[in-house]
Write a protein that holds these residues in place. Structure first.
Motif, mmCIF file in Angstrom:
data_model
loop_
_atom_site.group_PDB
_atom_site.id
_atom_site.type_symbol
_atom_site.label_atom_id
_atom_site.label_comp_id
_atom_site.label_asym_id
_atom_site.label_seq_id
_atom_site.Cartn_x
_atom_site.Cartn_y
_atom_site.Cartn_z
ATOM 1 N N UNK A 11 60.139 -53.629 20.803
ATOM 2 C CA UNK A 11 59.234 -52.674 21.444
ATOM 3 C C UNK A 11 58.828 -53.147 22.840
ATOM 4 N N UNK A 12 58.504 -54.433 22.970
ATOM 5 C CA UNK A 12 58.135 -54.964 24.300
ATOM 6 C C UNK A 12 59.288 -54.813 25.282
ATOM 7 N N UNK A 13 60.494 -55.101 24.828
ATOM 8 C CA UNK A 13 61.667 -55.001 25.702
ATOM 9 C C UNK A 13 61.925 -53.551 26.095
ATOM 10 N N UNK A 14 61.751 -52.616 25.164
ATOM 11 C CA UNK A 14 61.987 -51.207 25.487
ATOM 12 C C UNK A 14 60.888 -50.640 26.376
ATOM 13 N N UNK A 15 59.658 -51.103 26.200
ATOM 14 C CA UNK A 15 58.573 -50.662 27.088
ATOM 15 C C UNK A 15 58.859 -51.141 28.509
ATOM 16 N N UNK A 16 59.378 -52.351 28.648
ATOM 17 C CA UNK A 16 59.694 -52.891 29.973
ATOM 18 C C UNK A 16 60.855 -52.155 30.613
ATOM 19 N N UNK A 17 61.864 -51.761 29.790
ATOM 20 C CA UNK A 17 63.029 -51.069 30.325
ATOM 21 C C UNK A 17 63.675 -50.252 29.210
ATOM 22 N N UNK A 18 63.319 -48.980 29.132
ATOM 23 C CA UNK A 18 63.835 -48.104 28.081
ATOM 24 C C UNK A 18 65.286 -47.693 28.334
ATOM 25 N N UNK A 19 65.808 -47.960 29.522
ATOM 26 C CA UNK A 19 67.173 -47.568 29.871
ATOM 27 C C UNK A 19 68.235 -48.561 29.402
ATOM 28 N N UNK A 20 67.825 -49.757 28.990
ATOM 29 C CA UNK A 20 68.832 -50.746 28.621
ATOM 30 C C UNK A 20 69.565 -50.331 27.356
ATOM 31 N N UNK A 21 70.810 -50.698 27.283
ATOM 32 C CA UNK A 21 71.634 -50.359 26.125
ATOM 33 C C UNK A 21 71.269 -51.269 24.956
ATOM 34 N N UNK A 22 71.670 -50.844 23.759
ATOM 35 C CA UNK A 22 71.421 -51.701 22.594
ATOM 36 C C UNK A 22 72.226 -52.992 22.702
ATOM 37 N N UNK A 23 73.361 -52.953 23.374
ATOM 38 C CA UNK A 23 74.157 -54.163 23.588
ATOM 39 C C UNK A 23 73.391 -55.152 24.463
ATOM 40 N N UNK A 24 72.805 -54.655 25.558
ATOM 41 C CA UNK A 24 72.014 -55.514 26.446
ATOM 42 C C UNK A 24 70.797 -56.072 25.712
ATOM 43 N N UNK A 25 70.120 -55.206 24.981
ATOM 44 C CA UNK A 25 68.927 -55.620 24.244
ATOM 45 C C UNK A 25 69.285 -56.653 23.179
ATOM 46 N N UNK A 26 70.376 -56.419 22.455
ATOM 47 C CA UNK A 26 70.817 -57.357 21.417
ATOM 48 C C UNK A 26 71.091 -58.733 22.014
ATOM 49 N N UNK A 27 71.742 -58.759 23.177
ATOM 50 C CA UNK A 27 72.052 -60.038 23.817
ATOM 51 C C UNK A 27 70.771 -60.794 24.183
ATOM 52 N N UNK A 28 69.758 -60.062 24.668
ATOM 53 C CA UNK A 28 68.483 -60.704 25.024
ATOM 54 C C UNK A 28 67.768 -61.262 23.803
ATOM 55 N N UNK A 29 67.912 -60.575 22.670
ATOM 56 C CA UNK A 29 67.180 -60.966 21.467
ATOM 57 C C UNK A 29 67.972 -61.887 20.544
ATOM 58 N N UNK A 30 69.259 -62.075 20.850
ATOM 59 C CA UNK A 30 70.085 -62.921 20.006
ATOM 60 C C UNK A 30 70.478 -62.246 18.697
ATOM 61 N N UNK A 31 70.596 -60.931 18.713
ATOM 62 C CA UNK A 31 71.000 -60.149 17.540
ATOM 63 C C UNK A 31 72.344 -59.502 17.796
ATOM 64 N N UNK A 32 72.926 -58.962 16.755
ATOM 65 C CA UNK A 32 74.136 -58.160 16.939
ATOM 66 C C UNK A 32 73.723 -56.761 17.401
ATOM 67 N N UNK A 33 74.645 -56.075 18.041
ATOM 68 C CA UNK A 33 74.354 -54.706 18.497
ATOM 69 C C UNK A 33 74.045 -53.776 17.332
ATOM 70 N N UNK A 34 74.837 -53.809 16.222
ATOM 71 C CA UNK A 34 74.515 -52.916 15.098
ATOM 72 C C UNK A 34 73.134 -53.187 14.487
ATOM 73 N N UNK A 35 72.760 -54.470 14.370
ATOM 74 C CA UNK A 35 71.444 -54.807 13.809
ATOM 75 C C UNK A 35 70.324 -54.300 14.716
ATOM 76 N N UNK A 36 70.519 -54.440 16.018
ATOM 77 C CA UNK A 36 69.525 -53.945 16.976
ATOM 78 C C UNK A 36 69.425 -52.434 16.896
ATOM 79 N N UNK A 37 70.556 -51.769 16.849
ATOM 80 C CA UNK A 37 70.583 -50.309 16.760
ATOM 81 C C UNK A 37 69.863 -49.829 15.496
ATOM 82 N N UNK A 38 70.129 -50.496 14.345
ATOM 83 C CA UNK A 38 69.482 -50.114 13.084
ATOM 84 C C UNK A 38 67.974 -50.274 13.159
ATOM 85 N N UNK A 39 67.511 -51.340 13.783
ATOM 86 C CA UNK A 39 66.059 -51.553 13.919
ATOM 87 C C UNK A 39 65.433 -50.482 14.809
ATOM 88 N N UNK A 40 66.076 -50.168 15.926
ATOM 89 C CA UNK A 40 65.556 -49.120 16.812
ATOM 90 C C UNK A 40 65.521 -47.789 16.080
#
Length: 150
Positions: A11-40
């Motif tokens: 949530x903090x990352x998306x509030x800072x930049x809602x335009x980032x892709x789940x791939x970019x967000x996953x890389x920042x958080x150390x998660x896989x893209x599918x796991x990040x997508x499922x959480x979102x």
């Protein structure tokens, strides 16, 4: 829904930049893209993420004046709150309508091109709304956005 630390990080990352892709967000958080997508997706389905909005710079879009209005309804019994809210919601210059507790019944955020335009909106649109009594205007001089913790 109970939020864990990872949900809060997303949530903090998306509030800072809602335009980032789940791939970019996953890389920042150390998660896989599918796991990040499922959480979102889970946060969206639970209503924690209610949508994404485009934020405009009002001054650059031609609206150089922002005014906060405190509106006290003249007689609450003679006009319903819903009638006032419906009428004020139809005015495009009114950005937010907050029903508040205190000296005023409502707090409005109004944008206008300049002070003359605000005067026109105030006289012709806002002061003619059903039940409007006292109105107090505060012109915004500057704004510092400080997103707080959720």
């Amino acid at each position: 829904m109970t939020l864990d630390d990872l949900d809060r990080m997303i949530l903090r990352a998306l509030v800072a930049n809602a335009d980032q892709s789940t791939t970019q967000l996953a890389a920042k958080l150390g998660l896989s893209q599918p796991a990040t997508w499922r959480r979102i997706k889970r946060l969206q389905e639970a209503g924690v993420i209610a949508g994404r909005r485009l934020q405009l710079d009002a001054a650059k879009a031609g609206f150089g004046v922002t005014v906060f209005l405190g509106v006290k309804l003249a007689t609450k019994g003679r006009v319903s709150l819903e009638d006032f809210e419906r009428a004020v919601g139809a005015i495009p210059e009114v950005q937010t309508v907050d029903h508040v507790l205190g000296l005023y019944d409502y707090r409005l955020r109004v944008v206008a091109r300049d002070l003359a335009d605000f005067e026109r909106v105030l006289r012709r649109r806002l002061m003619t709304l059903p039940g409007v009594g006292n109105v107090e205007a505060n012109v915004l001089l500057s704004e510092e956005r400080r997103p707080g913790p959720l």
